[in-house]
Motif scaffolding. Structure first.
Motif, PDB file in Angstrom:
ATOM      1  N   LEU A  60       0.835  -1.203   0.000  1.00 43.62           N
ATOM      2  CA  LEU A  60       0.000   0.000   0.000  1.00 43.62           C
ATOM      3  C   LEU A  60       0.871   1.254   0.000  1.00 43.62           C
ATOM      4  N   ALA A  61       1.935   1.236   0.777  1.00 41.80           N
ATOM      5  CA  ALA A  61       2.855   2.372   0.811  1.00 41.80           C
ATOM      6  C   ALA A  61       3.520   2.566  -0.549  1.00 41.80           C
ATOM      7  N   ILE A  62       3.872   1.482  -1.211  1.00 44.64           N
ATOM      8  CA  ILE A  62       4.467   1.577  -2.550  1.00 44.64           C
ATOM      9  C   ILE A  62       3.492   2.258  -3.502  1.00 44.64           C
ATOM     10  N   THR A  63       2.232   1.873  -3.439  1.00 46.47           N
ATOM     11  CA  THR A  63       1.215   2.477  -4.308  1.00 46.47           C
ATOM     12  C   THR A  63       1.080   3.970  -4.046  1.00 46.47           C
ATOM     13  N   VAL A  64       1.021   4.342  -2.791  1.00 44.31           N
ATOM     14  CA  VAL A  64       0.881   5.763  -2.437  1.00 44.31           C
ATOM     15  C   VAL A  64       2.101   6.546  -2.875  1.00 44.31           C
ATOM     16  N   ILE A  65       3.284   6.041  -2.592  1.00 43.43           N
ATOM     17  CA  ILE A  65       4.520   6.748  -2.957  1.00 43.43           C
ATOM     18  C   ILE A  65       4.633   6.875  -4.472  1.00 43.43           C
ATOM     19  N   SER A  66       4.293   5.818  -5.193  1.00 45.29           N
ATOM     20  CA  SER A  66       4.366   5.847  -6.665  1.00 45.29           C
ATOM     21  C   SER A  66       3.400   6.852  -7.257  1.00 45.29           C
ATOM     22  N   GLY A  69       4.373  11.054  -7.439  1.00 43.62           N
ATOM     23  CA  GLY A  69       5.087  11.620  -8.578  1.00 43.62           C
ATOM     24  C   GLY A  69       6.023  12.760  -8.204  1.00 43.62           C
ATOM     25  N   ALA A  70       7.012  12.484  -7.368  1.00 46.40           N
ATOM     26  CA  ALA A  70       7.952  13.506  -6.907  1.00 46.40           C
ATOM     27  C   ALA A  70       8.973  13.842  -7.981  1.00 46.40           C
ATOM     28  N   ASP A  71       9.511  15.073  -7.905  1.00 45.85           N
ATOM     29  CA  ASP A  71      10.539  15.551  -8.843  1.00 45.85           C
ATOM     30  C   ASP A  71      11.846  15.796  -8.099  1.00 45.85           C
ATOM     31  N   GLY A  72      12.960  15.803  -8.825  1.00 46.33           N
ATOM     32  CA  GLY A  72      14.259  16.154  -8.261  1.00 46.33           C
ATOM     33  C   GLY A  72      14.691  15.225  -7.156  1.00 46.33           C
ATOM     34  N   VAL A  76      14.373  10.721  -5.883  1.00 46.62           N
ATOM     35  CA  VAL A  76      15.365   9.787  -5.351  1.00 46.62           C
ATOM     36  C   VAL A  76      14.861   9.192  -4.033  1.00 46.62           C
ATOM     37  N   VAL A  77      14.333  10.047  -3.176  1.00 42.70           N
ATOM     38  CA  VAL A  77      13.785   9.590  -1.897  1.00 42.70           C
ATOM     39  C   VAL A  77      12.631   8.617  -2.143  1.00 42.70           C
ATOM     40  N   ALA A  78      11.782   8.934  -3.102  1.00 38.62           N
ATOM     41  CA  ALA A  78      10.649   8.073  -3.419  1.00 38.62           C
ATOM     42  C   ALA A  78      11.124   6.702  -3.896  1.00 38.62           C
ATOM     43  N   ARG A  79      12.159   6.681  -4.774  1.00 36.90           N
ATOM     44  CA  ARG A  79      12.673   5.396  -5.260  1.00 36.90           C
ATOM     45  C   ARG A  79      13.273   4.569  -4.117  1.00 36.90           C
ATOM     46  N   VAL A  80      13.975   5.240  -3.221  1.00 39.78           N
ATOM     47  CA  VAL A  80      14.543   4.526  -2.068  1.00 39.78           C
ATOM     48  C   VAL A  80      13.422   3.983  -1.179  1.00 39.78           C
TER      49      VAL A  80
END
Length: 182
Positions: A60-66, A69-72, A76-80
């Motif tokens: 669920l957290a992966i879905t929310v983070i994905s 749609g963060a930039d810059g 990177v933080v989102a991918r980690v």
């Protein structure tokens, strides 16, 4: 009430069931076995719920983070964060499958409840103490033997699956059948 308090309370309640047994050896055997089943049922229940919740929350957290749609630097933080959540999800499902927490929890819980039932019946049984004690020992030992047999059966099934997987890897030259293009 926390888990430690629950286990402590259950041990106190269990003590009331076996403390009337006059034979020290039998009383100690039942005390030690019952407490072991109580502790291990609680332990495996705890781990089952922890890793089940982790296995639900991580995707669920992966879905929310994905979906954010963060930039810059945020990307990177989102991918980690996605990678960490993926590791948690994978680990939790693997841990549950390998450790068999639910099976152990329910098996140990069932066993201790059966022992409690036998102890209650013992406390109200009529007859000579030696016959009552012999019957109690036979019934409790049979319950523990049945639990051990269930555990052994599960272990043997796991070994058979492992052997099949190992032979499947040898037959395909180190690749499993799905990877061989068949």
């Amino acid at each position: 009430m926390c888990m430690c308090g629950t286990v402590k309370k259950e041990k106190e309640d269990f003590k009331k069931l076996y403390e009337g047994i006059k034979n020290d050896v039998v009383r100690e055997r039942i005390r030690a076995s019952g407490e072991w089943y109580i502790e291990n049922a609680a332990k495996y229940r705890f781990w089952f719920y922890v890793f089940t919740i982790l296995g639900i929350v991580s995707p669920l957290a992966i879905t929310v983070i994905s979906s954010i749609g963060a930039d810059g630097d945020g990307a990177v933080v989102a991918r980690v964060a996605i990678a960490v959540c993926s590791v948690f999800a994978t680990f939790s499902s693997t841990f549950l499958a390998v450790s068999k927490c639910k099976e152990k929890w329910t098996n140990y819980r069932h066993t201790v409840e059966r022992i409690k039932s036998v102890l209650v019946k013992y406390s109200v049984e009529e007859g000579e103490d030696s016959e009552k004690l012999r019957s109690l020992v036979e019934r409790t030992e049979q319950i523990m033997k049945e639990e051990h047999d269930r555990w052994k059966e599960i272990s043997e099934k796991d070994e058979q699956v492992d052997k099949k997987q190992d032979s499947g890897m040898k037959d395909t030259g180190g690749k499993n059948n799905q990877d061989s293009g068949n």
